[in-house]
Design a protein around this motif. Structure first.
Motif, PDB file in Angstrom:
ATOM      1  N   MET A   1      -0.738  16.952  -8.395  1.00  0.00           N
ATOM      2  CA  MET A   1       0.554  16.322  -8.712  1.00  0.00           C
ATOM      3  C   MET A   1       0.673  14.958  -8.020  1.00  0.00           C
ATOM      4  SD  MET A   1       4.362  17.931  -8.300  1.00  0.00           S
ATOM      5  CE  MET A   1       4.107  18.599  -6.665  1.00  0.00           C
ATOM      6  N   PHE A   2       0.200  14.875  -6.770  1.00  0.00           N
ATOM      7  CA  PHE A   2       0.296  13.612  -6.012  1.00  0.00           C
ATOM      8  C   PHE A   2      -1.086  12.993  -5.863  1.00  0.00           C
ATOM      9  CE2 PHE A   2       3.969  15.888  -3.751  1.00  0.00           C
ATOM     10  CZ  PHE A   2       4.869  15.484  -4.712  1.00  0.00           C
ATOM     11  N   GLU A   3      -1.129  11.674  -5.929  1.00  0.00           N
ATOM     12  CA  GLU A   3      -2.398  10.955  -5.826  1.00  0.00           C
ATOM     13  C   GLU A   3      -2.643  10.387  -4.444  1.00  0.00           C
ATOM     14  OE1 GLU A   3      -1.635   8.046  -8.979  1.00  0.00           O
ATOM     15  OE2 GLU A   3      -3.161   9.109 -10.117  1.00  0.00           O
ATOM     16  N   ALA A   4      -1.590  10.073  -3.754  1.00  0.00           N
ATOM     17  CA  ALA A   4      -1.735   9.424  -2.444  1.00  0.00           C
ATOM     18  C   ALA A   4      -0.384   9.405  -1.758  1.00  0.00           C
ATOM     19  CB  ALA A   4      -2.233   7.984  -2.621  1.00  0.00           C
ATOM     20  N   LEU A   5      -0.421   9.164  -0.462  1.00  0.00           N
ATOM     21  CA  LEU A   5       0.806   8.812   0.226  1.00  0.00           C
ATOM     22  C   LEU A   5       1.051   7.341  -0.093  1.00  0.00           C
ATOM     23  CD1 LEU A   5       2.988   9.933   2.133  1.00  0.00           C
ATOM     24  CD2 LEU A   5       1.638   9.038   4.031  1.00  0.00           C
ATOM     25  N   ASP A   6       2.019   7.068  -0.940  1.00  0.00           N
ATOM     26  CA  ASP A   6       2.222   5.707  -1.442  1.00  0.00           C
ATOM     27  C   ASP A   6       2.764   4.776  -0.361  1.00  0.00           C
ATOM     28  OD1 ASP A   6       2.389   4.047  -4.085  1.00  0.00           O
ATOM     29  OD2 ASP A   6       4.257   3.640  -3.001  1.00  0.00           O
ATOM     30  N   HIS A   7       3.781   5.242   0.330  1.00  0.00           N
ATOM     31  CA  HIS A   7       4.335   4.437   1.419  1.00  0.00           C
ATOM     32  C   HIS A   7       5.185   5.289   2.343  1.00  0.00           C
ATOM     33  CE1 HIS A   7       7.603   4.108  -1.718  1.00  0.00           C
ATOM     34  NE2 HIS A   7       8.389   4.193  -0.671  1.00  0.00           N
ATOM     35  N   ILE A   8       5.408   4.733   3.523  1.00  0.00           N
ATOM     36  CA  ILE A   8       6.487   5.255   4.341  1.00  0.00           C
ATOM     37  C   ILE A   8       7.601   4.230   4.288  1.00  0.00           C
ATOM     38  CG2 ILE A   8       5.126   6.724   5.871  1.00  0.00           C
ATOM     39  CD1 ILE A   8       5.434   4.407   7.962  1.00  0.00           C
ATOM     40  N   VAL A  86       6.013  10.748 -12.753  1.00  0.00           N
ATOM     41  CA  VAL A  86       7.102  11.160 -11.868  1.00  0.00           C
ATOM     42  C   VAL A  86       8.008  12.176 -12.554  1.00  0.00           C
ATOM     43  CG1 VAL A  86       8.656   9.261 -12.468  1.00  0.00           C
ATOM     44  CG2 VAL A  86       8.811  10.306 -10.210  1.00  0.00           C
ATOM     45  N   GLU A  87       8.122  12.057 -13.868  1.00  0.00           N
ATOM     46  CA  GLU A  87       8.963  12.993 -14.619  1.00  0.00           C
ATOM     47  C   GLU A  87       8.461  14.431 -14.443  1.00  0.00           C
ATOM     48  OE1 GLU A  87      12.316  12.851 -16.877  1.00  0.00           O
ATOM     49  OE2 GLU A  87      11.065  11.135 -17.365  1.00  0.00           O
ATOM     50  N   SER A  88       7.162  14.626 -14.610  1.00  0.00           N
ATOM     51  CA  SER A  88       6.634  15.988 -14.505  1.00  0.00           C
ATOM     52  C   SER A  88       6.584  16.447 -13.052  1.00  0.00           C
ATOM     53  CB  SER A  88       5.264  16.110 -15.187  1.00  0.00           C
ATOM     54  OG  SER A  88       4.298  15.397 -14.485  1.00  0.00           O
ATOM     55  N   ALA A  89       6.362  15.537 -12.106  1.00  0.00           N
ATOM     56  CA  ALA A  89       6.395  15.919 -10.692  1.00  0.00           C
ATOM     57  C   ALA A  89       7.798  16.380 -10.305  1.00  0.00           C
ATOM     58  CB  ALA A  89       5.951  14.750  -9.817  1.00  0.00           C
ATOM     59  N   LEU A  90       8.800  15.660 -10.809  1.00  0.00           N
ATOM     60  CA  LEU A  90      10.186  16.038 -10.518  1.00  0.00           C
ATOM     61  C   LEU A  90      10.503  17.382 -11.161  1.00  0.00           C
ATOM     62  CD1 LEU A  90      12.830  15.109  -9.172  1.00  0.00           C
ATOM     63  CD2 LEU A  90      13.444  14.025 -11.342  1.00  0.00           C
ATOM     64  N   LEU A 113       9.117   3.750 -10.894  1.00  0.00           N
ATOM     65  CA  LEU A 113      10.087   4.810 -11.159  1.00  0.00           C
ATOM     66  C   LEU A 113      10.062   5.741  -9.966  1.00  0.00           C
ATOM     67  CD1 LEU A 113       9.451   5.758 -14.896  1.00  0.00           C
ATOM     68  CD2 LEU A 113      11.548   4.773 -13.928  1.00  0.00           C
ATOM     69  N   VAL A 114      11.233   6.107  -9.467  1.00  0.00           N
ATOM     70  CA  VAL A 114      11.299   6.922  -8.259  1.00  0.00           C
ATOM     71  C   VAL A 114      12.319   8.045  -8.423  1.00  0.00           C
ATOM     72  CG1 VAL A 114      10.716   4.898  -6.842  1.00  0.00           C
ATOM     73  CG2 VAL A 114      13.111   5.573  -7.098  1.00  0.00           C
ATOM     74  N   ALA A 115      12.123   9.098  -7.625  1.00  0.00           N
ATOM     75  CA  ALA A 115      13.110  10.171  -7.528  1.00  0.00           C
ATOM     76  C   ALA A 115      13.008  10.748  -6.125  1.00  0.00           C
ATOM     77  CB  ALA A 115      12.848  11.256  -8.573  1.00  0.00           C
ATOM     78  N   PHE A 116      14.147  11.073  -5.556  1.00  0.00           N
ATOM     79  CA  PHE A 116      14.178  11.595  -4.187  1.00  0.00           C
ATOM     80  C   PHE A 116      14.496  13.091  -4.187  1.00  0.00           C
ATOM     81  CE2 PHE A 116      14.535   7.128  -3.239  1.00  0.00           C
ATOM     82  CZ  PHE A 116      13.939   6.987  -1.990  1.00  0.00           C
ATOM     83  N   LEU A 117      13.791  13.806  -3.301  1.00  0.00           N
ATOM     84  CA  LEU A 117      14.115  15.198  -3.003  1.00  0.00           C
ATOM     85  C   LEU A 117      15.026  15.206  -1.777  1.00  0.00           C
ATOM     86  CD1 LEU A 117      10.522  16.754  -3.198  1.00  0.00           C
ATOM     87  CD2 LEU A 117      12.114  16.250  -5.075  1.00  0.00           C
TER      88      LEU A 117
END
Ligand code: CO
Length: 136
Positions: A1-8, A86-90, A113-117
């Motif tokens: 589902m995730f490819e990398a730690l994109d940023h902090i 991001v849609e399917s990850a969300l 495109l972003v979404a927060f948990l």
């Protein structure tokens, strides 16, 4: 589902001195700077390998990042995982019963495109899912 730690994401009181520190002392290249009025922040992205540090300065005390700094001081604000979709990850997170901040992906900086948990769903770590724009 995730490819990398994109940023902090790092909350800072003022953007320019923080950029100077990361760019001039830590020698991370400044790649992008953008004001996102609807989120109440001015943001900067500095590169480190495939990942980034995202500096977030509040546009006012009543913004989410302004309240964060008032409550907890400057420091690490969130962790962002890069996803291809991001849609399917969300949807995966929703199906797992995780509490969401964003019910649908929204526009982030640099065309992403972003979404927060919700941090309550992730052991206290505000977590962002990010799908970078196609050219990044
Ligand atoms: Co972020």
């Amino acid at each position: 589902m995730f490819e990398a730690l994109d940023h902090i994401g790092v909350a800072v009181a003022e953007l320019d001195p923080a950029i100077e520190f990361y760019r001039d002392v830590l020698e991370l290249p400044l790649e992008h700077r953008e004001t996102v009025a609807e989120q109440g922040v001015e943001a900067a992205l500095l590169g480190v390998g495939e990942s980034h540090v995202e500096l977030l300065a509040p546009l006012g005390a009543e913004t989410p990042v302004g309240k964060f700094i008032e409550k907890r001081g400057p420091g690490i604000h969130h962790a962002a995982y890069r996803c291809r979709d991001v849609e399917s990850a969300l949807e995966h997170c929703r199906a797992a019963g995780l509490r969401l901040i964003d019910e649908r992906p929204r526009r982030g900086i640099r065309g992403s495109l972003v979404a927060f948990l919700h941090p309550a769903a992730t052991g206290g770590v505000l977590t962002e899912l990010v799908q970078p724009a196609g050219d990044h």
